[in-house]
Design a protein around this motif. Structure first.
Motif, PDB file in Angstrom:
ATOM      1  N   LEU A  21       2.281   0.153   6.476  1.00  0.00           N
ATOM      2  CA  LEU A  21       1.527   0.201   5.741  1.00  0.00           C
ATOM      3  C   LEU A  21       1.648  -0.809   4.605  1.00  0.00           C
ATOM      4  CD1 LEU A  21       1.719   3.924   4.680  1.00  0.00           C
ATOM      5  CD2 LEU A  21       0.033   2.790   5.189  1.00  0.00           C
ATOM      6  N   ASN A  22       2.983  -1.503   4.348  1.00  0.00           N
ATOM      7  CA  ASN A  22       2.931  -2.599   3.667  1.00  0.00           C
ATOM      8  C   ASN A  22       1.995  -4.355   4.237  1.00  0.00           C
ATOM      9  OD1 ASN A  22       3.298  -1.213   1.748  1.00  0.00           O
ATOM     10  ND2 ASN A  22       5.260  -1.481   1.826  1.00  0.00           N
ATOM     11  N   ASN A  23       2.215  -3.866   5.555  1.00  0.00           N
ATOM     12  CA  ASN A  23       2.375  -4.673   6.521  1.00  0.00           C
ATOM     13  C   ASN A  23       1.035  -4.596   7.404  1.00  0.00           C
ATOM     14  OD1 ASN A  23       4.563  -7.407   5.632  1.00  0.00           O
ATOM     15  ND2 ASN A  23       4.631  -4.603   5.334  1.00  0.00           N
ATOM     16  N   ARG A  24      -0.645  -4.135   7.137  1.00  0.00           N
ATOM     17  CA  ARG A  24      -1.295  -3.426   8.225  1.00  0.00           C
ATOM     18  C   ARG A  24      -1.842  -5.030   8.564  1.00  0.00           C
ATOM     19  NH1 ARG A  24      -2.704  -2.430   2.952  1.00  0.00           N
ATOM     20  NH2 ARG A  24      -4.642  -3.765   2.953  1.00  0.00           N
ATOM     21  N   TRP A  25      -1.386  -6.352   8.590  1.00  0.00           N
ATOM     22  CA  TRP A  25      -2.003  -7.339   9.567  1.00  0.00           C
ATOM     23  C   TRP A  25      -1.206  -7.976  10.624  1.00  0.00           C
ATOM     24  CZ3 TRP A  25      -3.946  -6.373   4.721  1.00  0.00           C
ATOM     25  CH2 TRP A  25      -4.800  -5.749   4.423  1.00  0.00           C
ATOM     26  N   ALA A  26      -0.219  -7.702  10.669  1.00  0.00           N
ATOM     27  CA  ALA A  26       1.356  -7.505  11.044  1.00  0.00           C
ATOM     28  C   ALA A  26       1.049  -7.246  12.238  1.00  0.00           C
ATOM     29  CB  ALA A  26       2.634  -7.324  10.339  1.00  0.00           C
ATOM     30  N   CYS A  58       3.362  10.783  -6.289  1.00  0.00           N
ATOM     31  CA  CYS A  58       4.446  11.144  -7.162  1.00  0.00           C
ATOM     32  C   CYS A  58       4.427  11.691  -8.815  1.00  0.00           C
ATOM     33  CB  CYS A  58       5.543  10.725  -6.730  1.00  0.00           C
ATOM     34  SG  CYS A  58       6.310  10.623  -5.416  1.00  0.00           S
ATOM     35  N   GLY A  59       3.050  10.823  -8.892  1.00  0.00           N
ATOM     36  CA  GLY A  59       2.529  10.449 -10.437  1.00  0.00           C
ATOM     37  C   GLY A  59       1.214  11.852 -10.642  1.00  0.00           C
ATOM     38  N   TRP A  60       1.245  12.619  -9.605  1.00  0.00           N
ATOM     39  CA  TRP A  60       0.305  13.748  -9.890  1.00  0.00           C
ATOM     40  C   TRP A  60       1.093  15.065  -9.998  1.00  0.00           C
ATOM     41  CZ3 TRP A  60      -3.941  15.346 -11.251  1.00  0.00           C
ATOM     42  CH2 TRP A  60      -4.318  16.690 -10.844  1.00  0.00           C
ATOM     43  N   ALA A  61       2.470  14.941  -9.514  1.00  0.00           N
ATOM     44  CA  ALA A  61       3.617  15.751  -9.222  1.00  0.00           C
ATOM     45  C   ALA A  61       3.902  15.944 -10.454  1.00  0.00           C
ATOM     46  CB  ALA A  61       4.711  15.262  -8.228  1.00  0.00           C
ATOM     47  N   ASN A  62       4.428  14.957 -10.757  1.00  0.00           N
ATOM     48  CA  ASN A  62       4.703  14.882 -12.519  1.00  0.00           C
ATOM     49  C   ASN A  62       3.898  14.614 -13.733  1.00  0.00           C
ATOM     50  OD1 ASN A  62       6.625  13.730 -14.239  1.00  0.00           O
ATOM     51  ND2 ASN A  62       6.070  11.412 -14.278  1.00  0.00           N
ATOM     52  N   ALA A  63       2.665  14.643 -12.950  1.00  0.00           N
ATOM     53  CA  ALA A  63       1.260  15.237 -14.422  1.00  0.00           C
ATOM     54  C   ALA A  63       1.364  16.071 -13.877  1.00  0.00           C
ATOM     55  CB  ALA A  63       0.130  14.671 -13.846  1.00  0.00           C
ATOM     56  N   SER A  64       1.391  17.119 -13.276  1.00  0.00           N
ATOM     57  CA  SER A  64       1.366  18.742 -12.814  1.00  0.00           C
ATOM     58  C   SER A  64       2.639  19.414 -13.845  1.00  0.00           C
ATOM     59  CB  SER A  64       1.388  18.731 -11.390  1.00  0.00           C
ATOM     60  OG  SER A  64       3.096  18.910 -10.805  1.00  0.00           O
ATOM     61  N   LEU A  73       0.545  -1.097  -0.058  1.00  0.00           N
ATOM     62  CA  LEU A  73       0.317  -0.055  -0.085  1.00  0.00           C
ATOM     63  C   LEU A  73       1.164   1.084  -0.094  1.00  0.00           C
ATOM     64  CD1 LEU A  73      -3.050   1.555   0.363  1.00  0.00           C
ATOM     65  CD2 LEU A  73      -2.501   1.451   2.434  1.00  0.00           C
ATOM     66  N   PHE A  74       2.155   1.104   0.825  1.00  0.00           N
ATOM     67  CA  PHE A  74       2.787   2.310   0.625  1.00  0.00           C
ATOM     68  C   PHE A  74       3.229   2.979  -0.711  1.00  0.00           C
ATOM     69  CE2 PHE A  74       6.847   4.835   0.626  1.00  0.00           C
ATOM     70  CZ  PHE A  74       6.644   5.628   1.935  1.00  0.00           C
ATOM     71  N   HIS A  75       3.747   2.209  -1.547  1.00  0.00           N
ATOM     72  CA  HIS A  75       4.132   2.029  -2.364  1.00  0.00           C
ATOM     73  C   HIS A  75       3.055   2.545  -3.789  1.00  0.00           C
ATOM     74  CE1 HIS A  75       7.585  -0.581  -0.382  1.00  0.00           C
ATOM     75  NE2 HIS A  75       8.428   0.808  -1.465  1.00  0.00           N
ATOM     76  N   TRP A  76       2.373   1.711  -3.382  1.00  0.00           N
ATOM     77  CA  TRP A  76       1.289   2.429  -4.183  1.00  0.00           C
ATOM     78  C   TRP A  76       0.802   3.849  -4.031  1.00  0.00           C
ATOM     79  CZ3 TRP A  76       1.264  -0.158  -8.724  1.00  0.00           C
ATOM     80  CH2 TRP A  76       1.354  -1.764  -8.529  1.00  0.00           C
ATOM     81  N   LEU A  77       0.361   4.839  -2.873  1.00  0.00           N
ATOM     82  CA  LEU A  77       0.190   5.655  -1.802  1.00  0.00           C
ATOM     83  C   LEU A  77       1.060   6.527  -3.026  1.00  0.00           C
ATOM     84  CD1 LEU A  77      -1.088   4.731   1.520  1.00  0.00           C
ATOM     85  CD2 LEU A  77      -2.878   5.732  -0.735  1.00  0.00           C
ATOM     86  N   MET A  82       8.122  -0.102 -11.419  1.00  0.00           N
ATOM     87  CA  MET A  82       7.189   0.992 -10.325  1.00  0.00           C
ATOM     88  C   MET A  82       7.995   2.775 -10.898  1.00  0.00           C
ATOM     89  SD  MET A  82       5.323   0.192  -8.595  1.00  0.00           S
ATOM     90  CE  MET A  82       5.055   2.102  -7.443  1.00  0.00           C
ATOM     91  N   ILE A  83       8.909   3.288 -11.703  1.00  0.00           N
ATOM     92  CA  ILE A  83       9.872   3.828 -12.133  1.00  0.00           C
ATOM     93  C   ILE A  83       8.635   4.123 -13.653  1.00  0.00           C
ATOM     94  CG2 ILE A  83      11.227   5.131 -13.300  1.00  0.00           C
ATOM     95  CD1 ILE A  83      13.489   3.971 -11.401  1.00  0.00           C
TER      96      ILE A  83
END
Length: 521
Positions: A261-266, A53-59, A44-48, A173-174
């Motif tokens: 965030l990546n291991n929310r159930w840990a 970062c994608g929104w910044a790149n789009a801007s 989840l952290f990486h998708w957020l 991812m890049i």
């Protein structure tokens, strides 16, 4: 007795082994950067992070490309010739050239996040204020300062994003981050299509006729300003930068956030109490020495220029020269042609190729811009959307094929597509080949984004990208000025120059090392 002696020494030997095991376990607790990223997991952290970062790149894409969409109508209100339009499209690249190295250097010294916030805010503020400029030269100046902000956010955002990614997923991812450039392109084209043709949005003030294209400029500044706010409020600093700066506790906190965030159930926290931090002896040696202001200034100037010098010595020299050539060639070709697509589409409205019947456009400053031809913006939207296949292709194959091969092949194919744009004879053929160029050239940019982050160590990464993008801005300026000067008199020259330069860039890419799934240093 021997048996007694053995029994006496056995606990001692056992305790020795236990102590050695404890020491080894303790040493294993401190992880390197790559090991800590792997331990933090992927989720989840990486998708957020990708969305932010994608929104910044789009801007950044929106801010750069918005000028090309407003030219067909703004040229009447600002009384622009084709040469003026070339200067206007070049102005933002001149600002990017100035901002690229400065912001990149500061990001390597002060941190990625804070520089992103400042550069995105500069981009958005000056972009919005430009909408109020009543004269061409003031509009030109404000676009330049907007470009200074864009010049910082583009190279830094890729350094920042890559330093959160695990090695085996970094290329994909890049590439996914790079696809947001397409999203920004489509957003700019879509907003232009919806807003600029609507003359009902015009407002008449005492000192300014606020046409619909000015509202379009204001709307294009919103992504940058909102992105700066998001980074300021919610995003952490790069853990790689923090480790390089010796800030272990902060880096560990970032990894713990990623793990949660990546291991929310840990049920257990991030299982790493320490990180391997590099020695800071060099930083102590490089601190400013006491002396006169002139001596301190020259010392600081040497520190600023030192990263640039390091790019061209030792094993980095060959790759740096190759990347300089590639950035120049692709930037001249892509921006020189892409920024003029809406104007070229406008010139094909009555049929024929973009370079046919150039005499009709030599006095285009006197031609009416109203009513606005909506087909120009529809065609720009279609061309922007044609990035999608190329983006999907790179996401799927970047980590399998590698950036070098994709860069080389796509540049050669882009060169061929531009040559075909020159020889086609109809409006439909021009649109089709423009879409082909769009879909292929985006593969080159995505591959270049991956290679640029993987070919250099952390302490040089943002500076290197700043230098190369600065060279690219010089090329983009030259491309836009050349198009502006020649598009009315001899359209074939800039098109054939673009084709030749893309071919040269593809050949230069052969000298780059392969970096498929390499570790960041």
């Amino acid at each position: 007795m021997p048996r007694r002696a053995h029994e006496d020494t056995e606990p001692l030997l056992s305790s020795t082994h236990i102590d050695e095991d404890d020491d080894q376990a303790s040493s294993r607790k401190k992880l390197s950067y790559e090991e800590a990223v792997e331990k933090a997991g992927f989720g989840l952290f990486h998708w957020l992070l990708l969305v932010v970062c994608g929104w910044a790149n789009a801007s950044d894409a929106v801010e750069i490309l918005c000028v090309s969409f407003l030219l067909p109508t703004a040229r009447c209100d600002l009384h622009l010739t084709s040469a003026h339009m070339g200067l206007l499209t070049a102005s933002i690249f001149l600002g990017m050239m100035v901002g690229g190295y400065v912001w990149g250097y500061l990001a390597d010294r002060r941190g990625r996040r804070s520089i992103l916030v400042i550069s995105l805010a500069v981009n958005g503020v000056f972009g919005a204020v430009a909408s109020l400029a009543p004269r061409f030269w003031l509009f030109l100046l404000l676009r330049f300062f907007s470009g200074v902000g864009v010049g910082g956010s583009i190279p830094v955002i890729f350094s920042y994003f890559s330093e959160f990614q695990p090695r085996l997923r970094r290329g994909a991812m890049i590439s996914a981050l790079a696809t947001f450039w397409m999203a920004g392109n489509i957003l700019a084209a879509g907003v232009a299509w919806l807003v600029i043709p609507r003359t009902s949005l015009n407002a008449h003030w005492g000192w300014l006729n606020f046409q619909s294209w000015r509202l379009f400029v204001v709307l294009c500044s919103i992504p940058s300003l909102s992105s700066a706010l998001i980074f300021r409020l919610f995003m952490p600093e790069s853990p790689k930068f923090l480790m390089e700066a010796g800030r272990e506790a902060e880096a560990l906190s970032v990894f713990q956030t990623m793990f949660k965030l990546n291991n929310r159930w840990a049920t257990k926290p991030f299982p790493v109490p320490g990180l391997v931090i590099r020695s800071r002896d060099n930083e102590v040696k490089n601190r400013p020495t006491s002396g006169s202001r002139y001596q301190q200034f020259t010392h600081q100037l040497r520190q600023v220029l030192d990263p640039m010098k390091q790019l061209f010595v030792g094993p980095l020299a060959s790759r740096s020269v190759s990347l300089l050539i590639i950035f120049f060639c692709i930037s001249f070709g892509y921006y020189g042609l892409w920024m003029w697509f809406p104007e070229l589409f406008k010139r094909t409205e009555d049929g024929g190729s973009p370079c046919a019947n150039v005499s009709r456009f030599q006095n285009s400053v006197n031609e009416s811009c109203y009513p606005v031809k909506t087909a120009v913006y529809m065609e720009g939207f279609i061309t922007a959307a044609s990035n999608l296949p190329g983006n999907i292709f790179t996401i799927l194959l970047m980590d399998r094929i590698g950036g070098k091969i994709l860069l080389c092949v796509s540049l050669l194919a882009s060169s061929m597509s531009v040559f075909i744009i020159y020889v086609v004879k109809t409006k439909a053929q021009s649109l089709i080949m423009s879409c082909v160029f769009s879909g292929i050239s985006v593969i080159s940019w995505n591959a270049l984004d991956v290679l640029g982050t993987e070919l250099y160590p952390t302490q040089l990464r943002s500076s290197a990208l700043g230098v190369f993008t600065g060279v690219g801005r010089v090329a983009a300026i030259m491309g836009n000025v050349v198009f502006g000067q020649l598009v009315d008199s001899n359209c074939a020259i800039p098109l054939l120059m673009v084709s030749a330069l893309l071919l040269a860039g593809g050949l230069a890419a052969l000298r780059l090392p392969q970096t498929k799934q390499t570790e960041l240093t």
